[in-house]
Design a protein around this motif. Sequence first.
Motif, PDB file in Angstrom:
ATOM      1  N   TYR A 538       0.813  -1.220   0.000  1.00 24.99           N
ATOM      2  CA  TYR A 538       0.000   0.000   0.000  1.00 24.99           C
ATOM      3  C   TYR A 538       0.845   1.267   0.000  1.00 24.99           C
ATOM      4  O   TYR A 538       0.342   2.356  -0.284  1.00 24.99           O
ATOM      5  CB  TYR A 538      -0.945  -0.007   1.205  1.00 24.99           C
ATOM      6  N   PHE A 539       2.133   1.144   0.324  1.00 26.57           N
ATOM      7  CA  PHE A 539       2.991   2.328   0.375  1.00 26.57           C
ATOM      8  C   PHE A 539       4.180   2.213  -0.578  1.00 26.57           C
ATOM      9  O   PHE A 539       5.147   2.948  -0.464  1.00 26.57           O
ATOM     10  CB  PHE A 539       3.495   2.532   1.820  1.00 26.57           C
ATOM     11  N   TYR A 540       4.068   1.287  -1.532  1.00 27.50           N
ATOM     12  CA  TYR A 540       5.158   1.086  -2.482  1.00 27.50           C
ATOM     13  C   TYR A 540       5.285   2.296  -3.403  1.00 27.50           C
ATOM     14  O   TYR A 540       4.296   2.835  -3.908  1.00 27.50           O
ATOM     15  CB  TYR A 540       4.899  -0.167  -3.319  1.00 27.50           C
ATOM     16  N   LYS A 541       6.510   2.752  -3.570  1.00 27.94           N
ATOM     17  CA  LYS A 541       6.777   3.870  -4.480  1.00 27.94           C
ATOM     18  C   LYS A 541       7.630   3.370  -5.636  1.00 27.94           C
ATOM     19  O   LYS A 541       8.721   2.832  -5.429  1.00 27.94           O
ATOM     20  CB  LYS A 541       7.507   5.001  -3.755  1.00 27.94           C
ATOM     21  N   TYR A 542       7.120   3.562  -6.840  1.00 29.09           N
ATOM     22  CA  TYR A 542       7.859   3.121  -8.028  1.00 29.09           C
ATOM     23  C   TYR A 542       9.104   3.966  -8.231  1.00 29.09           C
ATOM     24  O   TYR A 542       9.084   5.191  -8.134  1.00 29.09           O
ATOM     25  CB  TYR A 542       6.974   3.216  -9.267  1.00 29.09           C
ATOM     26  N   GLN A 543      10.221   3.283  -8.469  1.00 25.33           N
ATOM     27  CA  GLN A 543      11.470   3.976  -8.793  1.00 25.33           C
ATOM     28  C   GLN A 543      11.884   3.590 -10.206  1.00 25.33           C
ATOM     29  O   GLN A 543      12.078   2.406 -10.504  1.00 25.33           O
ATOM     30  CB  GLN A 543      12.574   3.586  -7.803  1.00 25.33           C
ATOM     31  N   ALA A 544      11.952   4.582 -11.065  1.00 23.91           N
ATOM     32  CA  ALA A 544      12.262   4.325 -12.475  1.00 23.91           C
ATOM     33  C   ALA A 544      13.650   3.694 -12.605  1.00 23.91           C
ATOM     34  O   ALA A 544      14.594   4.078 -11.907  1.00 23.91           O
ATOM     35  CB  ALA A 544      12.205   5.631 -13.260  1.00 23.91           C
ATOM     36  N   THR A 545      13.746   2.712 -13.516  1.00 26.57           N
ATOM     37  CA  THR A 545      15.047   2.068 -13.747  1.00 26.57           C
ATOM     38  C   THR A 545      15.942   3.005 -14.545  1.00 26.57           C
ATOM     39  O   THR A 545      15.477   3.880 -15.288  1.00 26.57           O
ATOM     40  CB  THR A 545      14.854   0.759 -14.532  1.00 26.57           C
ATOM     41  N   ARG A 546      17.222   2.820 -14.403  1.00 22.50           N
ATOM     42  CA  ARG A 546      18.176   3.667 -15.111  1.00 22.50           C
ATOM     43  C   ARG A 546      18.184   3.314 -16.598  1.00 22.50           C
ATOM     44  O   ARG A 546      17.954   2.178 -16.982  1.00 22.50           O
ATOM     45  CB  ARG A 546      19.563   3.481 -14.515  1.00 22.50           C
ATOM     46  N   SER A 547      18.486   4.307 -17.410  1.00 20.64           N
ATOM     47  CA  SER A 547      18.513   4.081 -18.860  1.00 20.64           C
ATOM     48  C   SER A 547      19.740   3.263 -19.234  1.00 20.64           C
ATOM     49  O   SER A 547      20.733   3.217 -18.500  1.00 20.64           O
ATOM     50  CB  SER A 547      18.546   5.426 -19.594  1.00 20.64           C
TER      51      SER A 547
END
Length: 572
Positions: A538-547
């Motif tokens: 419920y508190f997961y925050k998406y972290q974008a993967t590196r290019s």
Amino acid sequence: MQNFGATASFIWSVADLLRGDYKQSEYGKVILPLTILRRLDCILAPTKQKVLSELSTVKKSGVKNIDPVLNKFAKQSFHNRSKYDFDKLVGDPAHIADNLKNYVNGFSENTRDVFEKFEFDKQIQRLDNKNLLFAVVKRFQEIDLHPSRISNMQMGYIFEELIRKFAELSNETAGEHFTPREVIRLMVNLLFINDRKILTQKGIVKTIYDCACGTGGMLSVAEEYVNELNPDARLELFGQELNEESYAICKSEMLIKGQKPDNIKYGNSFTQDQLSASKFDYALANPPFGVEWKKIEKDIRNENEKLGFAGRFGAGLPRISDGSFLFLQHLISKMKQSGEGTRIGIIFNGSPLFSGGAGSGESEIRKWIIENDMLEAIVALPDQLFYNTGISTYIWIVTNRKDPKRRGKVQLVNAVSFFQKMTRSLGNKRNEISDKQIADIARLYGDFHEGEYCKICDNDDFGSTRITVERPLIENGKPAKDKKGNLKANADLRDYENIPLKENIQNYFRREVLPHAPDAWIDDAKAKVGYEINFTRYFYKYQATRSLDEIRADILKMEQETEGMIHNIVDK
């Protein structure tokens, strides 16, 4: 007396006399019982002679239990009928050990029990053998702990400070019997936050219970909260404790603060529930994490099987390796079912949130609690808060009297980042929650609004139906059937799906299963409803993967650095 900390420090200075003959972790075994003894000595001083003068008359009267009679003369819930007090003890140095034992044995049974659980006789003998007893008793005789100078509340603070010092010097066991005070203050804030109108009524009397009360810290902080909120209110404290020394400390504090010491019981709350007929307005506990209950398995299973919901464990039994849910069910059995009901606060590790699949004891207990709308909130705490473990912990608030706006809902509060680093670690305790952070967490809880740190869920958000998906057994190139013409299932291809309660099972099956296995079917007889609380989701925050370009650049840089290092080595 304003500076009670100075008095606590002076009392603890007795440790200077013990150094070398006692380990630091043993200081409390001497200092705590002698503090109690000196305080009781001062409390009873005004009525001491009256009790002694009436003693022979009471004995001749033929009364079988003289304790209640002498208590009335002492004007307390206890008395002492020995001729000794601290002044007389130090007046006869040659017989200090025998006289001190006589003095302790002269207390009424409810008080003598405290010193027996401390095994104070052993400390008297040990101190005497080391030629320390007179010096230690003389030091305590010089400490003025009379109620005219130090109120019950102030004496409670002093005793709490001594307990804290004792716990800090006993890090290896402190976590079993001692909960950090800031954690308790947060817990008590959450427990009482919606009841301020009730607790500020003139002359209000409420009860609170801790089934694993340890040294009584939770009960004491709860009492302080109510006294600060309303000096005219009274919170009656009840508890039970299995560890002898912790029980002695807790009961002592009740004596010191003018509470009823007989409300604190000794023994196992599960197998020797000494408050079995009692119900309470509030309950709270920090039971031991992940402790197995194999030693009492027979008693627990008998109650579960024979009494069902007429007993305490009708909802189910957790796995033998973790008795956490036994404590919660025990507390729920103490709920008042009429009037204003009961509010419970309990500290768990992460296991009760999700351990056990559908149909397991843990899942069935969660199901019972949630479907009966008793789970009000769960607050995730920072890690490294406790003395003997660094693991993540959670406060569960369970009640049978939710506010209307909370009915059918469960509030999740993510307070894992609400902490500050300690200047000095105490065992595994490296973090603490400040007063401001306690207030911030309590406000998040009380506001009941969704945001970054708070989620409001429906009860059935935590439930799912576990279905068994079957595939046909193939024989001679064709689906095999039994005598009734039903398809035989291939056990090797059997699979399972957990479908949220809010989702239609057939719609889910057609969408998620049939496109991949057109010949599959559901065995309806094996469907089970289970509950788990995946708090982190419920508190997961998406972290974008590196290019790829960033990763490639880093690899090339590392290769260049490595090549330079190789050249340097070769050149040398």
